[in-house]
Design a protein around this motif. Structure first.
Motif, PDB file in Angstrom:
ATOM      1  N   ARG A  86      40.474  45.124  31.572  1.00  0.00           N
ATOM      2  CA  ARG A  86      40.147  44.329  32.757  1.00  0.00           C
ATOM      3  C   ARG A  86      39.637  45.220  33.867  1.00  0.00           C
ATOM      4  N   GLY A  87      38.936  44.610  34.801  1.00  0.00           N
ATOM      5  CA  GLY A  87      38.443  45.360  35.955  1.00  0.00           C
ATOM      6  C   GLY A  87      36.979  45.096  36.131  1.00  0.00           C
ATOM      7  N   PRO A  88      36.339  45.593  37.131  1.00  0.00           N
ATOM      8  CA  PRO A  88      36.969  46.446  38.141  1.00  0.00           C
ATOM      9  C   PRO A  88      37.821  45.619  39.102  1.00  0.00           C
ATOM     10  N   ASP A  89      38.755  46.299  39.766  1.00  0.00           N
ATOM     11  CA  ASP A  89      39.573  45.651  40.771  1.00  0.00           C
ATOM     12  C   ASP A  89      38.785  45.555  42.071  1.00  0.00           C
ATOM     13  N   GLU A  90      39.207  44.648  42.939  1.00  0.00           N
ATOM     14  CA  GLU A  90      38.456  44.363  44.162  1.00  0.00           C
ATOM     15  C   GLU A  90      39.310  44.632  45.392  1.00  0.00           C
ATOM     16  N   VAL A  91      38.645  44.725  46.531  1.00  0.00           N
ATOM     17  CA  VAL A  91      39.345  44.751  47.815  1.00  0.00           C
ATOM     18  C   VAL A  91      39.005  43.458  48.541  1.00  0.00           C
ATOM     19  N   ARG A  92      39.984  42.859  49.203  1.00  0.00           N
ATOM     20  CA  ARG A  92      39.770  41.620  49.948  1.00  0.00           C
ATOM     21  C   ARG A  92      40.158  41.855  51.388  1.00  0.00           C
ATOM     22  N   LEU A  93      39.318  41.405  52.288  1.00  0.00           N
ATOM     23  CA  LEU A  93      39.590  41.470  53.720  1.00  0.00           C
ATOM     24  C   LEU A  93      39.634  40.063  54.249  1.00  0.00           C
TER      25      LEU A  93
END
Length: 122
Positions: free
Chosen positions: A112-119
């Motif tokens: 799995r991936g890629p991981d994300e950033v959430r703002l």
């Protein structure tokens, strides 16, 4: 200084020490503080990666994303991933604020991936 509850190490404040993290040997981690709800930070890794290291209960102390400049900040590890929020020091009187995250190499073991950033609130 180690603190245990119910015979499980949950907290470590390092003495003067250094150790290898990922491919970076002899990382000085004097006074670094690690917090882990079930001791996995010490069972699966060398100890705190930065001045403050929060390791989740499912932590595997993922070292792939660690860089040797990650000193003055907070490291987060858990769920086979790693993140860091803090300073990256450059020349005298020059520092950058950094938000960094990394996935385990190739999403192993689950692909799995890629991981994300959430703002914000998404």
């Amino acid at each position: 200084m180690d603190i245990r509850t119910f015979n499980v190490q949950r907290f470590r404040l390092n003495h003067t020490t250094s150790y290898t993290i990922g491919s970076f040997a002899t990382q000085a981690k004097n006074g670094a503080l690690g917090l882990s709800p079930n001791g996995t930070l010490w069972a699966n890794g060398p100890g705190p990666f930065s001045l403050l290291h929060l390791a989740d209960a499912d932590d595997n102390a993922q070292q792939f994303g660690f860089r040797d400049w990650q000193r003055n900040g907070i490291t987060f590890t858990g769920n086979a991933d790693q993140g860091y929020v803090g300073q990256k020091h450059g020349d005298l009187d020059f520092a950058e604020m950094v938000i960094q995250w990394s996935d385990n190499l190739d999403g192993i073991p689950l692909g799995r991936g890629p991981d994300e950033v959430r703002l914000g609130n998404n």
